[in-house]
Structure formats: structure tokens, C-alpha cells
Design a protein around this motif. Structure first.
Motif, PDB file in Angstrom:
ATOM      1  N   VAL A  70      -5.353   9.518 -10.296  1.00  0.00           N
ATOM      2  CA  VAL A  70      -5.262   8.549  -8.827  1.00  0.00           C
ATOM      3  C   VAL A  70      -6.521   7.597  -9.235  1.00  0.00           C
ATOM      4  CG1 VAL A  70      -5.881   8.860  -6.656  1.00  0.00           C
ATOM      5  CG2 VAL A  70      -4.395  10.807  -7.858  1.00  0.00           C
ATOM      6  N   LEU A  71      -7.700   8.313  -9.443  1.00  0.00           N
ATOM      7  CA  LEU A  71      -9.057   6.830  -9.853  1.00  0.00           C
ATOM      8  C   LEU A  71      -8.579   5.618 -10.473  1.00  0.00           C
ATOM      9  CD1 LEU A  71     -12.241   8.613  -9.091  1.00  0.00           C
ATOM     10  CD2 LEU A  71     -10.997   7.434  -7.915  1.00  0.00           C
ATOM     11  N   SER A  72      -7.425   6.021 -11.904  1.00  0.00           N
ATOM     12  CA  SER A  72      -6.999   4.641 -12.692  1.00  0.00           C
ATOM     13  C   SER A  72      -5.990   4.074 -12.208  1.00  0.00           C
ATOM     14  CB  SER A  72      -7.252   5.426 -14.493  1.00  0.00           C
ATOM     15  OG  SER A  72      -5.518   5.782 -14.071  1.00  0.00           O
ATOM     16  N   ILE A  73      -5.256   4.821 -11.279  1.00  0.00           N
ATOM     17  CA  ILE A  73      -4.456   3.497 -10.600  1.00  0.00           C
ATOM     18  C   ILE A  73      -4.712   3.038  -9.297  1.00  0.00           C
ATOM     19  CG2 ILE A  73      -2.383   3.855  -9.408  1.00  0.00           C
ATOM     20  CD1 ILE A  73      -1.597   6.728 -10.156  1.00  0.00           C
ATOM     21  N   LEU A  74      -5.666   3.959  -8.713  1.00  0.00           N
ATOM     22  CA  LEU A  74      -6.275   3.142  -7.833  1.00  0.00           C
ATOM     23  C   LEU A  74      -7.039   1.636  -7.979  1.00  0.00           C
ATOM     24  CD1 LEU A  74      -7.746   5.663  -4.959  1.00  0.00           C
ATOM     25  CD2 LEU A  74      -5.479   3.904  -5.064  1.00  0.00           C
ATOM     26  N   SER A  75      -7.686   1.734  -8.698  1.00  0.00           N
ATOM     27  CA  SER A  75      -9.037   0.387  -9.711  1.00  0.00           C
ATOM     28  C   SER A  75      -7.790  -0.620 -10.608  1.00  0.00           C
ATOM     29  CB  SER A  75     -10.213   1.117 -10.685  1.00  0.00           C
ATOM     30  OG  SER A  75      -9.126   1.160 -11.628  1.00  0.00           O
ATOM     31  N   ASN A  76      -6.362  -0.184 -10.793  1.00  0.00           N
ATOM     32  CA  ASN A  76      -5.775  -1.444 -11.752  1.00  0.00           C
ATOM     33  C   ASN A  76      -4.796  -1.763 -10.529  1.00  0.00           C
ATOM     34  OD1 ASN A  76      -4.463  -2.455 -12.893  1.00  0.00           O
ATOM     35  ND2 ASN A  76      -4.413  -1.111 -14.960  1.00  0.00           N
ATOM     36  N   PRO A  77      -5.163  -3.106 -10.542  1.00  0.00           N
ATOM     37  CA  PRO A  77      -3.518  -3.320  -9.587  1.00  0.00           C
ATOM     38  C   PRO A  77      -2.340  -3.561  -9.864  1.00  0.00           C
ATOM     39  CG  PRO A  77      -5.322  -5.199 -10.512  1.00  0.00           C
ATOM     40  CD  PRO A  77      -5.930  -3.842 -10.723  1.00  0.00           C
ATOM     41  N   ARG A  78      -2.404  -3.478 -11.861  1.00  0.00           N
ATOM     42  CA  ARG A  78      -1.275  -3.595 -12.507  1.00  0.00           C
ATOM     43  C   ARG A  78      -0.498  -2.030 -12.085  1.00  0.00           C
ATOM     44  NH1 ARG A  78      -3.368  -6.463 -18.135  1.00  0.00           N
ATOM     45  NH2 ARG A  78      -5.243  -5.515 -16.969  1.00  0.00           N
ATOM     46  N   MET A  98       0.725  -1.273   0.077  1.00  0.00           N
ATOM     47  CA  MET A  98      -0.192  -0.137  -0.063  1.00  0.00           C
ATOM     48  C   MET A  98       0.688   1.778  -0.369  1.00  0.00           C
ATOM     49  SD  MET A  98      -3.280   0.478  -0.326  1.00  0.00           S
ATOM     50  CE  MET A  98      -4.164   1.469  -0.340  1.00  0.00           C
ATOM     51  N   GLY A  99       2.138   0.872   0.755  1.00  0.00           N
ATOM     52  CA  GLY A  99       2.387   2.125   0.507  1.00  0.00           C
ATOM     53  C   GLY A  99       3.670   2.903  -0.691  1.00  0.00           C
ATOM     54  N   SER A 100       3.709   1.625  -1.971  1.00  0.00           N
ATOM     55  CA  SER A 100       3.866   2.393  -3.137  1.00  0.00           C
ATOM     56  C   SER A 100       2.653   3.699  -3.534  1.00  0.00           C
ATOM     57  CB  SER A 100       3.940   1.509  -4.067  1.00  0.00           C
ATOM     58  OG  SER A 100       3.008   0.908  -4.271  1.00  0.00           O
ATOM     59  N   VAL A 101       1.686   3.188  -3.597  1.00  0.00           N
ATOM     60  CA  VAL A 101      -0.028   3.599  -4.191  1.00  0.00           C
ATOM     61  C   VAL A 101       0.512   5.012  -3.321  1.00  0.00           C
ATOM     62  CG1 VAL A 101      -1.958   3.605  -4.061  1.00  0.00           C
ATOM     63  CG2 VAL A 101      -1.316   1.285  -3.961  1.00  0.00           C
ATOM     64  N   THR A 102      -0.020   5.281  -2.135  1.00  0.00           N
ATOM     65  CA  THR A 102       0.274   6.076  -1.080  1.00  0.00           C
ATOM     66  C   THR A 102       1.474   7.305  -1.786  1.00  0.00           C
ATOM     67  OG1 THR A 102       1.119   5.134   0.664  1.00  0.00           O
ATOM     68  CG2 THR A 102      -0.854   7.012   0.529  1.00  0.00           C
ATOM     69  N   ARG A 103       2.807   7.014  -2.017  1.00  0.00           N
ATOM     70  CA  ARG A 103       3.517   7.465  -3.115  1.00  0.00           C
ATOM     71  C   ARG A 103       3.256   7.936  -4.271  1.00  0.00           C
ATOM     72  NH1 ARG A 103       8.493   4.500  -2.876  1.00  0.00           N
ATOM     73  NH2 ARG A 103       8.153   4.246  -5.601  1.00  0.00           N
ATOM     74  N   LEU A 132       0.452  10.258  -4.037  1.00  0.00           N
ATOM     75  CA  LEU A 132       1.163  11.870  -3.767  1.00  0.00           C
ATOM     76  C   LEU A 132       2.128  12.706  -5.119  1.00  0.00           C
ATOM     77  CD1 LEU A 132       2.704  11.218   0.340  1.00  0.00           C
ATOM     78  CD2 LEU A 132       0.811  12.699  -0.590  1.00  0.00           C
ATOM     79  N   GLN A 133       2.880  11.850  -5.385  1.00  0.00           N
ATOM     80  CA  GLN A 133       3.842  12.200  -6.262  1.00  0.00           C
ATOM     81  C   GLN A 133       2.845  12.771  -7.447  1.00  0.00           C
ATOM     82  OE1 GLN A 133       5.656   8.939  -8.331  1.00  0.00           O
ATOM     83  NE2 GLN A 133       7.507   9.019  -6.797  1.00  0.00           N
ATOM     84  N   ARG A 134       1.324  12.341  -7.333  1.00  0.00           N
ATOM     85  CA  ARG A 134       1.188  12.651  -9.020  1.00  0.00           C
ATOM     86  C   ARG A 134      -0.222  14.086  -8.256  1.00  0.00           C
ATOM     87  NH1 ARG A 134      -0.122   8.793 -13.204  1.00  0.00           N
ATOM     88  NH2 ARG A 134       2.046   8.273 -12.641  1.00  0.00           N
ATOM     89  N   LEU A 135      -0.252  14.319  -7.082  1.00  0.00           N
ATOM     90  CA  LEU A 135      -0.780  15.207  -6.414  1.00  0.00           C
ATOM     91  C   LEU A 135       1.123  16.558  -5.740  1.00  0.00           C
ATOM     92  CD1 LEU A 135      -2.734  14.064  -3.681  1.00  0.00           C
ATOM     93  CD2 LEU A 135      -3.229  15.680  -4.732  1.00  0.00           C
ATOM     94  N   ALA A 136       1.327  15.806  -5.759  1.00  0.00           N
ATOM     95  CA  ALA A 136       2.650  17.094  -6.048  1.00  0.00           C
ATOM     96  C   ALA A 136       2.880  17.655  -7.758  1.00  0.00           C
ATOM     97  CB  ALA A 136       4.309  17.012  -5.575  1.00  0.00           C
TER      98      ALA A 136
END
Lengths: 390, 331
Positions: B318-326, B1-6, B9-13
């Protein structure tokens, strides 16, 4: 509110009819597969379609709603003429063009026909138009219909506007101005975006980085909003310098749209640059111009052509929207967007003078017809090039 | 989960950085005006004394970089300056320019109205387009599929004002079902507000439904060739269930992306539609200010539109990252 209520009631009723229809079909045909395997949704769909067609007939023949009749007649005329046009294309012409027409769906034939018609109308506008676009007549504000009893004038088929210019002529010249300016803008956008995109793909490195990041930033602002912001500033400059605002508009929209073209040209170019034949050309010692125009461009025409169609639609719609908002193509040039804005109030007279109310719809419809036609062609081209997916 | 948050956060920045650069672009664009604000406010009647006084009042004698950070700092705190029209009016009546309505006060209620309109549109358009998309995928290449294809293609390629006037003609003038003018004011109850904004919302729905529906259809059809769908078919479950329970969840990523992108499109579309229906939203204010060259308002609206646009694109990302495990576990 009773209209809404009856629509609400109609759905369960239609569902019931659908069930009965399927049941009756099964009984009458002793369970033929067509009815046996029919899901309820499909039966419901048939009933809804039947109701819609019946309703259309009722509105057409019983209620005789004039606008609906015009729309339907237009639809039928366009369908028939597109069919005839395709038939003509299949019979006349070279072997190549005949083959093209044979594989063409009706929508694409319709698109080609409309685009051709617009091109002819735009090029020969002075021949078709009864008067000049800026010619002012004494009879201002005459209504369409050329019947003096209802406020019309036989000399002006569609009437005249508030300062006495013939609307028919302005509508025809609008094809030349609106479409011509949109076409020029798109060409400019393709020239800027295409050459920069291919340059970025061929040279790469820092040039690619700088251009791509700049394009990213420009694309982060919605196109119409950015265009409106820049037009505000351009309008101040055009007053000061005495250059027509329309020139500024062409430049602004071309630059904004060239960012989208750049993206595509670069993406396509990057894939081509890694090919062996590019390597071979580089080893032969060919220059940058040769590489871009003789090696990359011919291999990138198909996606760029489809993009040209779509881009033209976007540019056309942006210009029409700007003109509609009053900051686009400036009078005295005749233009459809401006005409819609000027005539929009007449729509409220639809009950009393349908012809007058049809004027804004006619001008807006002229814009819609062309973009729909171009989109039909692009859709067909994309489907053809993507091959037969399921 | 850590990598997702990172990643998020990168996208937000990145989004914040984009917004920052966009604000610079807007500021530079506005400073390209011939002369300066002071002359623009006063127009024809600019005397050197008046120009100097306004220049000092607005801080125009400072260098551009200081002005930019003043503007940005103010914008972050919700202070967008005072509009020219108001300042001009104040200078005529002799009252203090600062006591006139500020841009923020002008924008706030209109922004709420625009959000309401966008919300109503999304509430209609998203379910309708997913429903139509699923149906078109289910009955692909049938008459229904072709008819919706032609209809949606036509509605997406027509200009917004054409759709708007056709709807006004049929639903408001010929059959008085809905009001053609959306005169919305404060303190209106919800149902009345909904009825008044239904026609603009329907216009926008027609404009955005097409792409969402086509994307839903394409995303589902892309999956239908995969082996697990074949398996589900061989199990003997109905075509509808194959699509809804097996194909749709996996097609969600592109669908969410296209929904967010279309909501971003709404921001642009809203300008024209608000003008047609005289809807008191931010788009109409923007166009009016463009016409009278009220730069502070134009600048502020532009910033708000760009921010909303960037935010929606960011959430699509962000949503497309969250909804795609790959994408969640990049190699």
C-alpha cells in the motif's frame, strides 16, 4: 555508564579535530584541490577512521584483549591466504580459469577459497578428524588447550563435551553433516521448484494458476515459523513411524524453499518461452522434456546459479537455526547449530578461560564463515552479470 | 483519489483472503498430527475413558469443518483455546481445565514484549540504514562504500545467534556494559526495560540493517543517471544536497518497501534472538511450545506471526502505491 558518556563526548571532539585537520591541510599545502574541495563530512570520516584504527591498535597491543587479537589474526590470515589463493589461480590452471581469477575481487577469491576448503573438509572428514563423531571417551568435560594443568587433555585438542565426545572431531564432522544436509536440501528444493516452475511457464493455463496461487499462500507464512510448525507435527510422526526427524526436516525445508525457487524459475521461464527458438522447437514437434531441459534450462542457468548460492545460504541458516532451537538435525549426528546451543553457556567464562568461551563462537563462526563466503561469490556473480552500472 | 482507495481496498481484501487461506493451511497442518489432541495431551498414560472425556471437552468429536470454524471464530474474538501444558497440569491437579491459563492470556503479555523489541530495533535500524545508505551512495566506490558493503554483507549472512554471541562476548562478558539476559517483567520502568532489551535489539539491527542500507544505496544510485539529477548538479548544488533533496524523495518507494519487508523479517529473526537472550517474548513461547508439542499455542503463535507478516507485506504494498504516482494512476 562512564563508557557511554565518553563515547558521547568523543564525537564533538572528533568533529573539532576534523575541522582542524582540514584547516591545517589547506594551510600546509597552500589550498591543494584535495583539501580545498574536501567536504567537512569527509574530513570527519578520515578522523573517525584514524581513531578506529588507533583504537584497534590499542586494544591489540596495549589491552591485549585475547578475543580481539584472535579476530584480527584470523582476519589477516584470511586476507593473506585469499590473496595468495588468487595469485595461485592467476598463475596455475587453464586459460579460462586464469582469466576468471584475474577479474576476481579479493572478497570473491576469499569466498571460492573457503567453499573449496569446506568441500574438502566435508568429503574427507574421516581423514582430518582424529576420532569418530560418535566415539565416547572416558574423559568427559575436558577443557580445550590440551594442558592437563588447566583441565585439558593432550589427546583432545578442543576438549570433550558433557558425555565425552571429542569436540574437534565433532566440529570437523559437522562440516559433513550440516553442509551436506543443507546441500542435499537445496538440491531437492531446486529440483521440485525448478521443474514445477518451468512446467508452469511452458504449459501455462490452469496449471500455472493453481501452482502460483498455492505458492503465494505458502509464501505468506514466514519460512522459519512454518518450518517450526511442520517440525512439531513431524516430530510426532517420527516417533510413531520410527523415521529419523532429520529426513522430515530435509523434506519440509526443501518444500518450503522450493516455493521461492518456483517463483524465480517461472519468472525466468516465462521470458524464455516467448522466444522465437522455443516457437521453432515447438513447430519441430519437440516434446515437453526436450523443451524444458534442452531449450529453457540452458538459457536459465545464470540466474538459477546465483539463486542456488543464495538459496543454499538460506537453507543452511534455517537448518542451523532449527538445530540451534533444538528441533533440527538430531543427535548423535554432529552438527554446528546443536553444538552452539550445547556450548553456549561457556561464553560466560570468557574472563577465566578464553579458550572454552571461544568454543560456541567457533561453531557459530563455522556457519557464518561459509554463508559469508557463498554470499561474496554470489555478490560478485551478480555484479558481473549485471554489467557495469555506475 | 477514488482509484487509490479502490486499489487499497482491493489489497486489503486480498490480504484478508490470504490470511483466511493461511489459517486453513495451519489448521490442516495441525490436523496432520498422528492420533489426535486428546492422545497428544495424555501421552503415555492415555486410557480410553480419559481420551474420550478430553475429546468431548475439546470438541474433537465434531467434524473438522465445524472445528475449524469454531477455532477461527474463537481466534477472531481473541479466544485461542487453552494450552495442552495447562490442560495436562489441570488434569493432574484435578482442577477444571477451563480455569487454567488460556493461550490468549499466555500470549498477550509476551506479544507486547515482542512488539517492544521490534519497535526498539526499528527505531535504531531504520535511521541508521538510511543514513549509511545515503553516505554509501554519496561516496560510492570509495573505501567507505566498499568497507560498509563487506561489513553489511557479512552481518546479513551470519546466523542471528552468531551475531548475538559475539555481541554478548564483547559487550556483556568482557566489558560489562549491557546485560546478556533480558529478564523483563511487568511494572518495569521504561529506561530499565530499554537497557535490558538493547542487546537483542542490537543483534536484530545488525541482521536487518544490511538489506535496507544496500537497497537505499541502490535506489539512489539508480536515479543518479537521470537528467534531472544532472540538472541539479549543473546548478552547482553540493552532492549531499543533490542526494538528500532531489534523489531521496524519488527513491522513497523502494526504500519503504524494503523497510516493511525487513520489519516482516524481524518476526522470523525474533524467534532465535529471543531464545538466545531468554527474552520473554512470543518467539520464545513458540519454540518452547514446539518442543513440548503444545499444539494450541503453536497454532496460535503461528497464526499471529503469519498475520503480522501478511500485514507488513500488505502495508509495504500500500505504501509503495501511495508513494508512487505512476502506480496511483495505472493505465
Amino acid at each position: 555508564m562512564s563508557t557511554w558518556l565518553s563515547i558521547l563526548i568523543a564525537f564533538p571532539v572528533m568533529a573539532g579535530v576534523a575541522w582542524v585537520f582540514r584547516f591545517a591541510g589547506r594551510s600546509a599545502t597552500s589550498n591543494k584541490p584535495f583539501f580545498r574541495d574536501m567536504p567537512f563530512g569527509v574530513a570527519f570520516g578520515y578522523v573517525v577512521a584514524a581513531v578506529a584504527i588507533l583504537l584497534a591498535f590499542k586494544i591489540y597491543f596495549v589491552d591485549q584483549v585475547l578475543f580481539f587479537r584472535w579476530a584480527m589474526q584470523g582476519l589477516i590470515i584470511f586476507t593473506v591466504s585469499a590473496f595468495l589463493f588468487r595469485l595461485l589461480g592467476r598463475l596455475v590452471g587453464t586459460a579460462g580459469s586464469r582469466k576468471l581469477f584475474r577479474s576476481m575481487p579479493l572478497t570473491a577469491a576469499f569466498g571460492v577459497m573457503i567453499v573449496l576448503a569446506y568441500a574438502i573438509l566435508a568429503i574427507f572428514a574421516p581423514v582430518f578428524a582424529p576420532y569418530g563423531e560418535e566415539q565416547v571417551f572416558a574423559a568427559a568435560n575436558t577443557l580445550p588447550g590440551s594442558d592437563p594443568a588447566t583441565g585439558g587433555d593432550p589427546a583432545h585438542l578442543l576438549g570433550t563435551d558433557q558425555i565425552g565426545r571429542d569436540l574437534m572431531s565433532r566440529l570437523i564432522y559437522g562440516a559433513r553433516n550440516t553442509v551436506g544436509i543443507a546441500f542435499a536440501t537445496t538440491c531437492l528444493a531446486f529440483f521440485i521448484g525448478g521443474s514445477l516452475g518451468f512446467l508452469a511457464a511452458t504449459i501455462g493455463g490452469w496449471l500455472d494458476q493453481v501452482l502460483s496461487r498455492a505458492v503465494d499462500v505458502l509464501m505468506a507464512i514466514p519460512a522459519l515459523i512454518f518450518a517450526l510448525l511442520l517440525m512439531t507435527i513431524a516430530s510426532a510422526w517420527s516417533v510413531k513411524l520410527g523415521i529419523p526427524l532429520t529426513i522430515f526436516m530435509i523434506l519440509i525445508i526443501a518444500i518450503i524453499d522450493s516455493t521461492r525457487v518456483y517463483r524465480l524459475a517461472r519468472a525466468v521461464g516465462v521470458n524464455i518461452v516467448v522466444m522465437d527458438y522455443i516457437e521453432a522447437a515447438k513447430l519441430r514437434g519437440e516434446g515437453l522434456t526436450y523443451l524444458i531441459f534442452r531449450e529453457i534450462l540452458p538459457n536459465a542457468t545464470a540466474p538459477l546459479l546465483a539463486e542456488f548460492g543464495l538459496r543454499f545460504c538460506f537453507v543452511f541458516l534455517t537448518i542451523a537455526s532449527l538445530s540451534f532451537l533444538g528441533v533440527g538435525i538430531q543427535p548423535p549426528l554432529a552438527d554446528w547449530g546443536t553444538m552452539v546451543r550445547d556450548l553456549a553457556q561457556f561464553i560466560n567464562f570468557a574472563q577465566f578461560s578464553p579458550l572454552t568461551a571461544a568454543l560456541p563462537i567457533l561453531a557459530a563462526g563455522a556457519i557464518a564463515l561459509l554463508t559469508v563466503a557463498v554470499n561474496f561469490i554470489v555478490d560478485w556473480m551478480l555484479q558481473k552479470s549485471s554489467g557495469l552500472k555506475e | 483519489m477514488g482509484s487509490v482507495t479502490r486499489i487499497i481496498l482491493q489489497r486489503l481484501a486480498l490480504g484478508l483472503l490470504t490470511l483466511f487461506i493461511v489459517s486453513i493451511v495451519i489448521f490442516i497442518a495441525v490436523n496432520l498430527l498422528p492420533g489426535d489432541f486428546a492422545e497428544a495431551i495424555l501421552g503415555q498414560g492415555a486410557t480410553p475413558e480419559a481420551v474420550a472425556s478430553i475429546r468431548e471437552g475439546l470438541g474433537l468429536d465434531k467434524p473438522p469443518i465445524t472445528r475449524y470454524f469454531d477455532w477461527l471464530g474463537g481466534a477472531i474474538q481473541g479466544d485461542l483455546g487453552s494450552s495442552f501444558a495447562q490442560a495436562n497440569f489441570a488434569s493432574f491437579t484435578g482442577s477444571d481445565a477451563a480455569s487454567g491459563t488460556t493461550v490468549a492470556e499466555q500470549i498477550a503479555p509476551r506479544f507486547k514484549n515482542t512488539l517492544f523489541l521490534a519497535g526498539v530495533t526499528a527505531a535504531i535500524a531504520v535511521p541508521v540504514s538510511i543514513f549509511l545508505g545515503v553516505l554509501a551512495a554519496l561516496y560510492r566506490n570509495s573505501i567507505f562504500d566498499r568497507a560498509t558493503n563487506i561489513l553489511t554483507l557479512s552481518s546479513i549472512s551470519s546466523p542471528d545467534f552468531f551475531l548475538a554471541y559475539v555481541l554478548i562476548l564483547f559487550l556483556s562478558v568482557l566489558n560489562p556494559l549491557l546485560p546478556s539476559l533480558s529478564n523483563i517483567y511487568d511494572g518495569m520502568d521504561f529506561s530499565e526495560r530499554l537497557v535490558k532489551s538493547l542487546l537483542p535489539a542490537l543483534t536484530l539491527t545488525l541482521a536487518v540493517t544490511a538489506q535496507m542500507m544496500r537497497m537505499t544505496r541502490a535506489a539512489i544510485i539508480n536515479l543518479l543517471a537521470s537528467p534531472y539529477i544532472e540538472m541539479a548538479r549543473l546548478k552547482g548544488i553540493s552532492p549531499m544536497r543533490v542526494i538528500v533533496t532531489h534523489a531521496l524523495p524519488n527513491a522513497l518507494a523502494p526504500i519503504i518497501t524494503v523497510i516493511a519487508l525487513n520489519l516482516a523479517y524481524l518476526i522470523t529473526g525474533v524467534v532465535v534472538v529471543e531464545v538466545v537472550f531468554v527474552y520473554p517474548g512470543i518467539g520464545q513461547l513458540f519454540v518452547d511450545s514446539v518442543k513440548i508439542r503444545d499444539i494450541p499455542v503453536v497454532q496460535a503463535c503461528c497464526l499471529i506471526f503469519a498475520a503480522a507478516y501478511i500485514l507488513l507485506n500488505l502495508s509495504a504494498d500500500v505504501l509503495s502505491i501511495l508513494s508512487n504516482p505512476r502506480l496511483r494512476h495505472p493505465k
